[in-house]
Design an enzyme around this catalytic site. Structure first.
Site, PDB file in Angstrom:
ATOM      1  CG  ASP A  16     -10.061 -14.624 -11.657  1.00  0.00           C
ATOM      2  OD1 ASP A  16      -9.279 -14.291 -12.524  1.00  0.00           O
ATOM      3  OD2 ASP A  16      -9.799 -15.403 -10.917  1.00  0.00           O
TER       4      ASP A  16
ATOM      5  CD  GLU B 202      -4.294 -16.740 -12.858  1.00  0.00           C
ATOM      6  OE1 GLU B 202      -3.247 -17.491 -12.901  1.00  0.00           O
ATOM      7  OE2 GLU B 202      -4.593 -15.654 -12.229  1.00  0.00           O
TER       8      GLU B 202
END
Length: 400
Positions: free
Chosen positions: A82, A140
């Site tokens: 991400d 994350e």
């Protein structure tokens, strides 16, 4: 380039592909649990490599298994996917095309490094005495995507797990690794102070929430300075204070927000315990009502000693004397959840260009960028680690 750097010969053969993958991901960033295009691209690339044992999970994540010809351990290799809600301000030719979204922490490189390693490891699978599980994890940056991966079975059958973080706090050509804590528990807290307002000219009969907040902020700092061991890093930070109405009004309510960081579970518990005790004391002292909402974030990232030694051994073959001491951070990492379940190691690959100071392009800044040589070092680290653990290792740098 550092003369001691020895990129794996097979990585040299695909270095352009690794760099191109990183640049594609950088140009097309996606936020946590919205990595739909990223997931599709990764899946297609794995299939094109001949890696077809793929399972999608955790909304926008996947695992893929490379099965060796002989039985042995299963080693997990993880990359997070991400990006961050940041508007990129760099002038890179491959800067983000998605408004307000940017890979400002290196996850674009993490995916590229693992894809590069996967390609080469898959070509060696007949030599593997065991299996390799590729773990591409979403979210994350806050939502703890690792917990979703674990819940969906990402660690089922995995014996050890390893993860890399590109690290602009260390120069390219360095690999930072150590046993034990390497990143901190990252908790957050919100505090509401309820007092009794009134006119600024008649403070008697009021309970000034701003005075209470001031005392509370100062008192919280004594947790680190007087309650924790000074050689065990801890942090308590109040990052937001909001209260008051006007210059002549005594505030009846103040809100605080902050974070606490610690490398050990002991200190994490001390912070929570002392915070509650301080709040109770101030309530009695001032007659205010203080409400604490303490939220546990990521636990500390604690490396298994044996696994850390495995990484150090592999790193020595790549960067020589550049392997070893990491630049430690009080930042948090959800790789910690994997390490609570199975042995493993999280380590840093220096990505700061040699001609820059490490703090010139810090993580999470709008002009974040890396020295792309670090990508080749990272892929080499994963491959060498797997060779050491699952193949009777023959040093590829020895000329016959």
């Amino acid at each position: 380039m550092n003369n001691e750097i020895k990129i794996h010969p097979l990585v040299q053969n695909i270095k352009d592909e690794i760099i191109d993958n990183r640049r594609y991901f950088h140009k097309h960033p996606e936020l946590s649990f919205k990595e739909f295009n990223t997931l599709e691209v990764i899946e297609k690339k794995l299939i094109n490599m001949g890696i077809t044992n793929i399972t999608k999970m955790a909304k926008t994540g996947l695992i893929a298994d490379i099965k060796g010809s002989k039985n042995g351990k299963t080693i997990g290799l993880r990359a997070d996917m991400d990006a961050l809600p940041i508007q990129e301000t760099s002038d890179l030719s491959f800067k983000s095309i998605n408004d307000g979204v940017m890979h400002a922490c290196g996850h674009d490189g993490h995916m590229a490094m693992l894809l590069g390693a996967a390609k080469i490891i898959n070509e060696k699978k007949e030599k593997l005495n065991g299996n390799v599980r590729l773990i591409f994890q979403p979210a994350e940056e806050g939502p703890a995507g690792a917990t979703y991966m674990i819940k969906d079975g990402a660690l089922k059958g995995v014996d050890q797990i390893y993860g890399i973080h590109l690290w602009n706090y260390q120069k390219v050509g360095e690999i930072g690794v150590k046993p034990g804590p390497i990143m901190a528990a990252a908790d957050m807290f919100e505090i509401e102070i309820h007092g009794k307002g009134g006119h600024g000219a008649t403070p008697h009969g009021t309970v000034d929430a701003i005075v209470v907040a001031s005392n509370l902020i100062n008192s919280l700092q004594t947790i680190v300075s007087r309650n924790t061991n000074p050689i065990e890093s801890t942090v308590v930070t109040v990052g937001m204070i909001n209260g008051g109405y006007n210059f002549n009004v005594i505030a009846d309510r103040v809100k605080l927000k902050g974070t606490s960081r610690s490398y050990t579970k002991k200190n994490r518990n001390i912070i929570k315990k002392r915070m509650n005790e301080i709040i109770l004391g101030l309530e009695k002292m001032y007659g205010a009502k203080i409400i604490l909402n303490y939220k546990d974030g990521y636990p500390p990232t604690i490396n298994d000693p044996e696994c850390a030694n495995n990484v150090l051994s592999a790193s020595n073959k790549i960067v020589g004397k550049g392997a070893g001491n990491p630049y430690l951070s009080m930042g948090g990492e959800d790789f910690s959840y994997y390490l609570e379940k199975i042995p493993g190691c999280f380590f840093f690959v220096g990505s700061c260009p040699l001609d820059q100071e490490p703090l010139s392009t810090p993580h999470h800044c709008s002009h974040f960028n890396i020295d792309e040589t670090a990508l080749l070092i990272g892929s080499s680290s994963f491959i060498t680690l797997i060779e050491d653990l699952l193949i009777k290792y023959i040093n590829p740098f020895i000329t016959k």
